[in-house]
Enzyme design. Structure first.
Site, PDB file in Angstrom:
ATOM      1  N   ASP A 170     -22.755   7.304  16.963  1.00  0.00           N
ATOM      2  CA  ASP A 170     -22.824   6.027  17.460  1.00  0.00           C
ATOM      3  C   ASP A 170     -24.333   5.291  17.272  1.00  0.00           C
ATOM      4  O   ASP A 170     -23.996   4.300  18.276  1.00  0.00           O
ATOM      5  CB  ASP A 170     -22.518   6.636  19.100  1.00  0.00           C
ATOM      6  CG  ASP A 170     -20.733   6.769  18.650  1.00  0.00           C
ATOM      7  OD1 ASP A 170     -19.709   6.092  18.221  1.00  0.00           O
ATOM      8  OD2 ASP A 170     -20.406   7.248  19.770  1.00  0.00           O
ATOM      9  N   PHE A 191      -9.566   6.487  12.164  1.00  0.00           N
ATOM     10  CA  PHE A 191      -9.511   8.120  12.500  1.00  0.00           C
ATOM     11  C   PHE A 191      -9.632   8.838  13.986  1.00  0.00           C
ATOM     12  O   PHE A 191     -11.213   7.438  14.559  1.00  0.00           O
ATOM     13  CB  PHE A 191     -10.484   8.857  11.097  1.00  0.00           C
ATOM     14  CG  PHE A 191      -9.536   9.934  10.509  1.00  0.00           C
ATOM     15  CD1 PHE A 191      -8.221   8.651   9.067  1.00  0.00           C
ATOM     16  CD2 PHE A 191      -8.288  10.862  10.450  1.00  0.00           C
ATOM     17  CE1 PHE A 191      -7.636   9.579   8.507  1.00  0.00           C
ATOM     18  CE2 PHE A 191      -7.417  11.294   9.514  1.00  0.00           C
ATOM     19  CZ  PHE A 191      -7.831  10.645   8.432  1.00  0.00           C
ATOM     20  N   ASN A 218     -24.034  14.384  13.265  1.00  0.00           N
ATOM     21  CA  ASN A 218     -22.657  14.703  14.015  1.00  0.00           C
ATOM     22  C   ASN A 218     -21.800  15.341  13.674  1.00  0.00           C
ATOM     23  O   ASN A 218     -22.191  15.571  12.268  1.00  0.00           O
ATOM     24  CB  ASN A 218     -21.055  13.513  13.799  1.00  0.00           C
ATOM     25  CG  ASN A 218     -21.485  12.248  15.364  1.00  0.00           C
ATOM     26  OD1 ASN A 218     -22.233  12.220  15.773  1.00  0.00           O
ATOM     27  ND2 ASN A 218     -21.040  11.538  14.973  1.00  0.00           N
ATOM     28  N   PRO A 251     -23.896   0.017  14.669  1.00  0.00           N
ATOM     29  CA  PRO A 251     -22.381  -0.983  13.967  1.00  0.00           C
ATOM     30  C   PRO A 251     -21.553  -0.315  14.055  1.00  0.00           C
ATOM     31  O   PRO A 251     -22.032   1.188  13.846  1.00  0.00           O
ATOM     32  CB  PRO A 251     -22.825  -1.898  12.806  1.00  0.00           C
ATOM     33  CG  PRO A 251     -23.938  -0.703  11.963  1.00  0.00           C
ATOM     34  CD  PRO A 251     -24.777  -0.486  13.430  1.00  0.00           C
ATOM     35  N   ASP A 252     -20.005  -0.259  14.652  1.00  0.00           N
ATOM     36  CA  ASP A 252     -18.994   0.017  14.157  1.00  0.00           C
ATOM     37  C   ASP A 252     -18.703  -0.676  12.813  1.00  0.00           C
ATOM     38  O   ASP A 252     -18.173  -1.832  13.081  1.00  0.00           O
ATOM     39  CB  ASP A 252     -18.157  -0.642  15.218  1.00  0.00           C
ATOM     40  CG  ASP A 252     -16.740   0.401  15.008  1.00  0.00           C
ATOM     41  OD1 ASP A 252     -16.095  -0.087  14.198  1.00  0.00           O
ATOM     42  OD2 ASP A 252     -16.121   0.764  15.938  1.00  0.00           O
ATOM     43  N   ILE A 253     -18.617   0.326  12.068  1.00  0.00           N
ATOM     44  CA  ILE A 253     -18.580  -0.390  10.556  1.00  0.00           C
ATOM     45  C   ILE A 253     -16.886  -0.706  10.319  1.00  0.00           C
ATOM     46  O   ILE A 253     -16.073  -1.479   9.630  1.00  0.00           O
ATOM     47  CB  ILE A 253     -18.572   1.040   9.516  1.00  0.00           C
ATOM     48  CG1 ILE A 253     -20.036   1.372   9.713  1.00  0.00           C
ATOM     49  CG2 ILE A 253     -18.172   1.008   8.235  1.00  0.00           C
ATOM     50  CD1 ILE A 253     -20.350   2.658   8.866  1.00  0.00           C
ATOM     51  N   LYS A 287      -7.106   3.660  21.508  1.00  0.00           N
ATOM     52  CA  LYS A 287      -7.936   2.777  20.559  1.00  0.00           C
ATOM     53  C   LYS A 287      -8.014   2.217  18.582  1.00  0.00           C
ATOM     54  O   LYS A 287      -8.296   1.465  18.796  1.00  0.00           O
ATOM     55  CB  LYS A 287      -8.669   4.337  19.840  1.00  0.00           C
ATOM     56  CG  LYS A 287     -10.220   4.405  19.042  1.00  0.00           C
ATOM     57  CD  LYS A 287     -10.544   5.126  18.412  1.00  0.00           C
ATOM     58  CE  LYS A 287     -11.960   5.845  20.290  1.00  0.00           C
ATOM     59  NZ  LYS A 287     -12.773   7.561  19.964  1.00  0.00           N
ATOM     60  N   LYS A 341     -43.809  13.828  10.544  1.00  0.00           N
ATOM     61  CA  LYS A 341     -43.203  14.827  11.563  1.00  0.00           C
ATOM     62  C   LYS A 341     -43.637  14.445  13.022  1.00  0.00           C
ATOM     63  O   LYS A 341     -45.190  14.550  12.831  1.00  0.00           O
ATOM     64  CB  LYS A 341     -44.067  16.292  11.091  1.00  0.00           C
ATOM     65  CG  LYS A 341     -42.709  16.841  11.744  1.00  0.00           C
ATOM     66  CD  LYS A 341     -42.842  18.488  10.918  1.00  0.00           C
ATOM     67  CE  LYS A 341     -42.456  19.559  12.314  1.00  0.00           C
ATOM     68  NZ  LYS A 341     -42.379  21.226  11.196  1.00  0.00           N
TER      69      LYS A 341
HETATM   70  O1  C5P Z   1     -15.943   7.202  16.545  1.00  0.00           O
HETATM   71  P1  C5P Z   1     -14.569   6.819  17.418  1.00  0.00           P
HETATM   72  O2  C5P Z   1     -13.561   6.960  17.286  1.00  0.00           O
HETATM   73  O3  C5P Z   1     -14.146   5.136  17.323  1.00  0.00           O
HETATM   74  O4  C5P Z   1     -13.899   6.014  15.519  1.00  0.00           O
HETATM   75  C1  C5P Z   1     -12.403   6.005  15.647  1.00  0.00           C
HETATM   76  C2  C5P Z   1     -12.618   4.846  13.734  1.00  0.00           C
HETATM   77  O5  C5P Z   1     -13.806   4.204  13.564  1.00  0.00           O
HETATM   78  C3  C5P Z   1     -13.709   6.612  12.741  1.00  0.00           C
HETATM   79  O6  C5P Z   1     -11.953   5.432  11.971  1.00  0.00           O
HETATM   80  C4  C5P Z   1     -14.749   5.789  12.811  1.00  0.00           C
HETATM   81  O7  C5P Z   1     -14.417   6.075  10.809  1.00  0.00           O
HETATM   82  C5  C5P Z   1     -14.708   4.550  12.857  1.00  0.00           C
HETATM   83  N1  C5P Z   1     -15.921   4.376  13.511  1.00  0.00           N
HETATM   84  C6  C5P Z   1     -17.132   3.512  12.749  1.00  0.00           C
HETATM   85  N2  C5P Z   1     -17.833   3.256  12.858  1.00  0.00           N
HETATM   86  C7  C5P Z   1     -18.962   3.113  14.230  1.00  0.00           C
HETATM   87  C8  C5P Z   1     -17.741   4.041  14.823  1.00  0.00           C
HETATM   88  C9  C5P Z   1     -16.708   4.746  14.159  1.00  0.00           C
HETATM   89  O8  C5P Z   1     -16.824   2.976  11.275  1.00  0.00           O
HETATM   90  N3  C5P Z   1     -19.787   2.783  14.646  1.00  0.00           N
END
Ligand code: C5P
Length: 399
Positions: free
Chosen positions: A280, A324, A211, A306-308, A338, A290
């Site tokens: 994502d 954020f 990103n 995973p969404d941390i 969100k 390579k």
């Molecule tokens: O990507 P998104 O807009 O959903 O991110 C919102 C929040 O979720 C941010 O604080 C980002 O650091 C967190 N996040 C995360 N793991 C992910 C996607 C987003 O911790 N895979």
């Protein structure tokens, strides 16, 4: 929120050490940060750098002598600190530290330190043997006992060619330390875990998907949390930024590594601030070698990361969590959605096109009370306001 540091009136004392050349840059940075700087130099300092340089940079006459008749009543040593918020000595030689420790007052700078009625901050700078000498260590301990703040020294290659502890902190680090000294300690002793920067998901040995994220906002939040008196752990993806000197720093590459690092720290975390731009998706079965290009279409299989933040929020005993969001449109609507979807007490949001890579941004905070747009500013100013807001909410929820 008022800016606690910009209007500060500092007396900068420069003593005789080769690091005195860095004091010119320090004065420039302090003035740029909005501080009023009065320079006083010892005779030895004038052997390393001229008062004319410091006068040009500070915009004020520089004083060196107890007997200077430019002060009306002839009492420069008393007058000089009466309108000052702090005296900063940078560089402070071993000799000057010894004088401070024992109350010796035999020139303008040492005398005004004795006569001061404001805090004293000292940035030691000397050869490593001089710093390690038991006499200097005794003197440094006496200064600490007297409530004098020691800024540094740092470690590294020295002007004499030796390597070790004794270098003066770099001017930018000194400015940070001076600013931190004045900030209100809103979260003393709290453990704050912060993620920052992008994650990088490998495609092969040399390619990946990531990103756009400079890490500047997350690093600014780490600095503001340190200034507020917190213990900070910064888990960061790859950036070009130097880690904040006082933070515990964990460098990661992928989202999975970031998740693992976060999970390891969670048990003693009071506040989690998720600033990272986590990719994502990750690439299924990345190639170790390579991938050779040819004329065919290359198809990558992507699986969701995973969404941390969600993992932390939904885990057992979650800390106070802050998210954020960088949106490209409909900031208020998408940010509130969100925040509710992620079940967060607080979410900070900005427009991606406005924030990415830039030193400035516009940030809006969303919580149960509604939206709080912060005035446009540089990222450290925004981070300080965010930390102040977090402290307020955190203390309210803990009551
Ligand atoms: O990507 P998104 O807009 O959903 O991110 C919102 C929040 O979720 C941010 O604080 C980002 O650091 C967190 N996040 C995360 N793991 C992910 C996607 C987003 O911790 N895979």
């Amino acid at each position: 929120m008022s800016d606690f540091t910009s209007s500060k009136r500092i007396l900068l004392g420069i003593t005789g050490g080769v690091a005195a050349y860095k004091s010119a840059e320090l004065v420039r940075l302090m003035v740029k940060a909005g501080m009023d700087v009065q320079v006083v130099m010892t005779d030895a300092a004038c052997e390393f750098i001229t008062p004319a340089t410091l006068q040009a940079l500070s915009g004020k006459p520089v004083f060196t002598s107890l007997w200077d008749n430019r002060i009306d009543n002839g009492m420069a040593h008393i007058e000089f600190t009466r309108d000052r918020d702090a005296v900063v000595i940078a560089p402070a030689s071993a000799d000057f530290i010894a004088k401070l420790a024992h109350g010796v007052a035999d020139d303008l700078l040492s005398t005004l330190c004795l006569a001061r009625d404001c805090p004293l901050l000292v940035a030691p700078a000397m050869n490593k043997q001089m710093w390690e000498n038991p006499a200097t260590q005794r003197n440094a301990a006496l200064l600490r006992q007297d409530g004098i703040a020691l800024l540094g020294p740092a470690s590294g290659v020295q002007a004499c060619g030796e390597e070790g502890l004794g270098r003066m902190l770099e001017p930018a680090d000194l400015l940070e330390a001076i600013e931190a000294y004045f900030m209100p300690k809103l979260l003393p002793g709290k453990n704050i875990l912060i993620t920052a920067g992008p994650t990088f998901e490998a495609i092969d040995a040399v390619r990946g998907i990531t990103n756009l994220s400079s890490g500047k906002m997350g690093y600014a939040v780490a600095r503001a949390a340190l200034e507020a008196g917190a213990h900070v752990t910064l888990v960061s993806g790859q950036t070009c930024l130097p880690p904040p000197a006082q933070a515990r720093f964990i460098s990661v590459v992928s989202a999975q590594e970031m998740l693992n690092a976060v999970n390891e720290q969670l048990s003693d975390t009071d506040i989690f601030i998720s600033v990272a731009a986590v990719a994502d998706y990750y690439v299924l079965n990345p190639s170790e070698q390579k991938i050779k290009k040819d004329a065919h279409i290359l198809t990558l299989e992507l699986a969701p990361n995973p969404d941390i933040l969600a993992n932390v929020v939904n885990g057992p005993n979650p800390p106070f969590c802050v998210g954020f969001a960088a949106e490209s449109e409909n900031l208020y609507e998408f940010a509130e959605l969100k925040r509710h979807r992620k079940n967060l007490p607080l979410l900070a949001a900005n427009l991606a096109q406005d924030a990415i890579g830039s030193d400035e941004s516009e940030l809006t905070l969303f919580d149960d009370a509604g939206a709080h747009p912060l005035p446009r500013g540089n990222k450290i100013q925004l981070a300080r306001q965010l930390i102040a807001h977090i402290a307020q909410l955190y203390h309210t929820t803990k009551k």
